[in-house]
Design a protein around this motif. Structure first.
Motif, PDB file in Angstrom:
ATOM      1  N   ASN A 190       3.554  -1.871   5.324  1.00 23.18           N
ATOM      2  CA  ASN A 190       2.577  -1.560   4.280  1.00 23.18           C
ATOM      3  C   ASN A 190       3.259  -1.441   2.919  1.00 23.18           C
ATOM      4  O   ASN A 190       2.635  -1.609   1.878  1.00 23.18           O
ATOM      5  CB  ASN A 190       1.838  -0.252   4.579  1.00 23.18           C
ATOM      6  N   ALA A 249      -0.202   4.730   1.685  1.00 23.88           N
ATOM      7  CA  ALA A 249      -0.664   4.716   3.076  1.00 23.88           C
ATOM      8  C   ALA A 249      -0.081   5.870   3.890  1.00 23.88           C
ATOM      9  O   ALA A 249      -0.808   6.554   4.617  1.00 23.88           O
ATOM     10  CB  ALA A 249      -0.316   3.378   3.717  1.00 23.88           C
ATOM     11  N   MET A 301       0.869  -1.181   0.000  1.00 25.33           N
ATOM     12  CA  MET A 301       0.000   0.000   0.000  1.00 25.33           C
ATOM     13  C   MET A 301       0.903   1.228   0.000  1.00 25.33           C
ATOM     14  O   MET A 301       1.270   1.756   1.047  1.00 25.33           O
ATOM     15  CB  MET A 301      -0.921  -0.023   1.219  1.00 25.33           C
ATOM     16  N   GLU A 359      -1.748   9.088   2.958  1.00 25.37           N
ATOM     17  CA  GLU A 359      -3.164   9.115   3.307  1.00 25.37           C
ATOM     18  C   GLU A 359      -3.384   9.523   4.754  1.00 25.37           C
ATOM     19  O   GLU A 359      -4.252  10.342   5.044  1.00 25.37           O
ATOM     20  CB  GLU A 359      -3.796   7.741   3.031  1.00 25.37           C
ATOM     21  N   TYR A 380      -6.243  -1.524   7.816  1.00 24.01           N
ATOM     22  CA  TYR A 380      -5.781  -2.652   6.999  1.00 24.01           C
ATOM     23  C   TYR A 380      -4.566  -3.333   7.633  1.00 24.01           C
ATOM     24  O   TYR A 380      -4.444  -4.563   7.603  1.00 24.01           O
ATOM     25  CB  TYR A 380      -5.432  -2.193   5.580  1.00 24.01           C
ATOM     26  N   ALA A 430      -5.785   2.930   6.114  1.00 31.92           N
ATOM     27  CA  ALA A 430      -4.594   2.071   5.953  1.00 31.92           C
ATOM     28  C   ALA A 430      -4.191   1.451   7.285  1.00 31.92           C
ATOM     29  O   ALA A 430      -3.714   0.313   7.331  1.00 31.92           O
ATOM     30  CB  ALA A 430      -3.433   2.875   5.372  1.00 31.92           C
TER      31      ALA A 430
END
Length: 598
Positions: free
Chosen positions: A578, A159, A156, A162, A174, A171
């Motif tokens: 991530n 992330a 990701m 974000e 997740y 994120a």
């Protein structure tokens, strides 16, 4: 697709994660009967290659594969399966493709599968676009992807931006979900150590998930993972801004490792034709790469020369002396390693064309000046000159961020001046880029005394007179600078963070530890971490999962492998994040117009 990494030597059964991911993918493919078109979120094709070979997709009816874009998909296939991350822009693109088919009066079946889960927001967009009733909706709970026998990634890449810039915490959910999924396979992790704001949020989310999970289904009673260390990337942003000096780290810095592979011009690998790209997988399946990847690059040439000399001597013996069948067999076995030798000799030679450049060496010298806390003025003038020469914006920002982080910010007059010069040289659209850097704390005006000198001294981050060829400290991965993040892990593994409590408090975000069991009972968190147990009662090495929230560099992974290999070490380490990053790839996510100069 790339070669799947061999996971046979992983400290826990990571193959089961890949097999479960394959099973979920196959179920999604089989939800549409017959031949089908697979349309992928472009960022998913690489991770997918680490889960399943192309042959598996074909076995389950995939006739062709496209990347999702605004371009019309030219295909007569009646079944179309979209595989995407839950992002609004993808919903708009999917809706556009379906509307185009409707306009052309094409009769097709559509399915949209989200990784790792469907979201109300995305489904709402499909409703607003008036295509929701035409699609089958599903999800594939794909979380951590095994990149190697000790490396997991969610891949990701946005992330960090974000949650640091946009305040979107999804994120973090997740990441907690990925750890929770690991616990379903390997048991509830009894010890959790946390440093940083994002790490604390992941820990709290994980606790809530465990309470909900306990109500629904049991988890394995015996945990295969003893300790979870959660580290917020914001705790140590200096390390990713420094140039990595391990073989694997330099490969990423110069050639960009994507999903466990690099792409090179075929001529670099000795082929006659130029312009054609070749993809080279980089993982433990390549035995020579496994040996070289964590070495300081300055040593790699010596190792390759030594191996080449040994092969040459073996060849001379075989051709000039009477050899037994057993001797010949041993020699043939060594010859099998010749392709690997040729491959890495070519790659190392290519990297050397960069590492011997005055510009590369000059940059390393400036980085060293910064981490050692020496001359602010020299670095300021160096960055000013880079801007006036219009060098790569990525390189400029990386040094600028390093200057800001190591000095508690820039002097106000320098902050305003460099900001103005960057906008004049690279375009006023980068006002948003600079704003992103400020919002994420990477670039700021100096407001007080910097913590860096105290951190550097207290954690012994500068190691002088180190031997990169025979290292006795993790500092070899940056030729003298010990990554702060790994020093924290090192203390967590040995005496705990309580012994460096005053130093840890200088770093951003909370610090605490928790204990929990399979019945989900938890002790109240301690404000500071104690050391780990000295090992399992039966002498086994305990397993520690280190999760970097915001990205981890290859040099940090090498440093953790170095720690794990030390004599007397009681722990095996698995690294998860991530995203696998370097300073440039992390900053690229904050650059609003990355197509220009970055």
């Amino acid at each position: 697709m790339a070669q799947l990494p061999n996971l046979d030597n992983a400290p826990i059964n990571l193959s089961s994660l890949r097999e479960q991911a394959q099973k979920e993918l196959v179920q999604a493919l089989d939800s549409m009967y017959g031949k089908k078109l697979l349309v992928l979120d472009p960022k998913l094709s690489g991770p997918l290659a680490l889960i399943a070979q192309t042959s598996l997709l074909k076995e389950h009816g995939v006739e062709n594969l496209f990347h999702l874009s605004a371009e019309p998909i030219q295909s007569d296939t009646k079944n179309v399966l979209f595989l995407v991350r839950p992002q609004i822009n993808f919903m708009k693109l999917i809706s556009g493709q379906i509307k185009l088919d409707i306009k052309q009066k094409l009769q097709k079946q559509y399915a949209v599968y989200f990784l790792p889960r469907r979201t109300v927001v995305c489904e709402k967009v499909l409703e607003e676009e008036e295509v929701y009733g035409r699609v089958i909706i599903g999800e594939i709970p794909l979380y951590f992807i095994p990149f190697d026998e000790d490396v997991l990634s969610l891949e990701m890449e946005l992330a960090f931006k974000e949650w640091q810039v946009g305040g979107d915490m999804s994120a973090l959910w997740y990441i907690a979900g990925a750890i929770s999924a690991l616990e379903m396979s390997f048991g509830v992790i009894p010890n959790i150590k946390v440093k940083g704001k994002a790490a604390a949020q992941v820990a709290d989310t994980l606790s809530r998930m465990q309470r909900e999970k306990q109500m629904r289904m049991p988890v394995p009673v015996i945990s295969e993972i003893d300790t979870l260390i959660l580290l917020d990337r914001q705790v140590d942003m200096i390390t990713p801004m420094c140039t990595q000096l391990t073989y694997e780290g330099l490969l990423d810095e110069i050639l960009q490792i994507n999903n466990g592979a690099i792409e090179l011009d075929a001529s670099i690998m000795g082929a006659q034709q130029s312009g054609k790209k070749v993809k080279i997988p980089l993982n433990s399946s390549d035995k020579l790469y496994r040996e070289l990847r964590d070495l300081n690059f300055g040593v790699v040439g010596q190792v390759l020369r030594s191996k080449a000399t040994s092969m040459k001597n073996d060849y001379a013996e075989v051709t000039t002396m009477n050899q037994t069948v057993s001797d010949l067999k041993d020699f043939v076995k060594k010859l099998n390693a010749l392709p690997e030798m040729t491959r890495h000799t070519n790659i190392a030679q290519y990297l050397s064309t960069f590492t011997t450049k005055p510009s590369f060496l000059g940059r390393l010298n400036i980085e060293q000046t910064l981490v050692e806390g020496l001359s602010y003025d020299i670095v300021f003038e160096y960055i000013e000159e880079m801007i006036h020469k219009q060098e790569s914006l990525s390189n400029v920002l990386r040094l600028l961020v390093l200057l800001s982080l190591s000095n508690g910010g820039l002097l106000k007059k320098h902050f305003d001046y460099l900001r103005r010069e960057i906008l004049h040289s690279y375009g006023f659209e980068h006002m948003f880029t600079l704003s992103n850097l400020e919002k994420s704390g990477l670039l700021k005006r100096q407001e007080g005394k910097s913590n860096w000198p105290a951190l550097k001294k207290g954690l012994k981050l500068i190691v002088e007179d180190g031997d990169d060829a025979n290292p006795n400290d993790i500092a070899y991965v940056f030729s003298g600078y010990a990554p702060l993040s790994i020093r924290l892990v090192q203390h967590a593994l040995k005496g705990g963070w309580r012994s460096i409590e005053d130093i840890v408090k200088l770093l951003p975000g909370p610090c605490f530890e928790r204990k929990q069991d399979q019945n989900n009972s938890m002790e109240a968190p301690n404000d500071i971490s104690t050391g780990l147990e000295s090992g399992a009662a039966d002498g086994r090495r305990l397993l520690v999962l280190v999760v970097f929230i915001g990205g981890v560099t290859f040099a940090e992974i090498s440093a953790l492998r170095f720690l794990s290999a030390q004599e007397g070490m009681k722990y095996d380490l698995i690294v998860a994040s991530n995203k696998l990053i370097n300073g440039s790839s992390l900053l690229k996510t904050l650059v609003e117009d990355p197509s220009k100069n970055a």
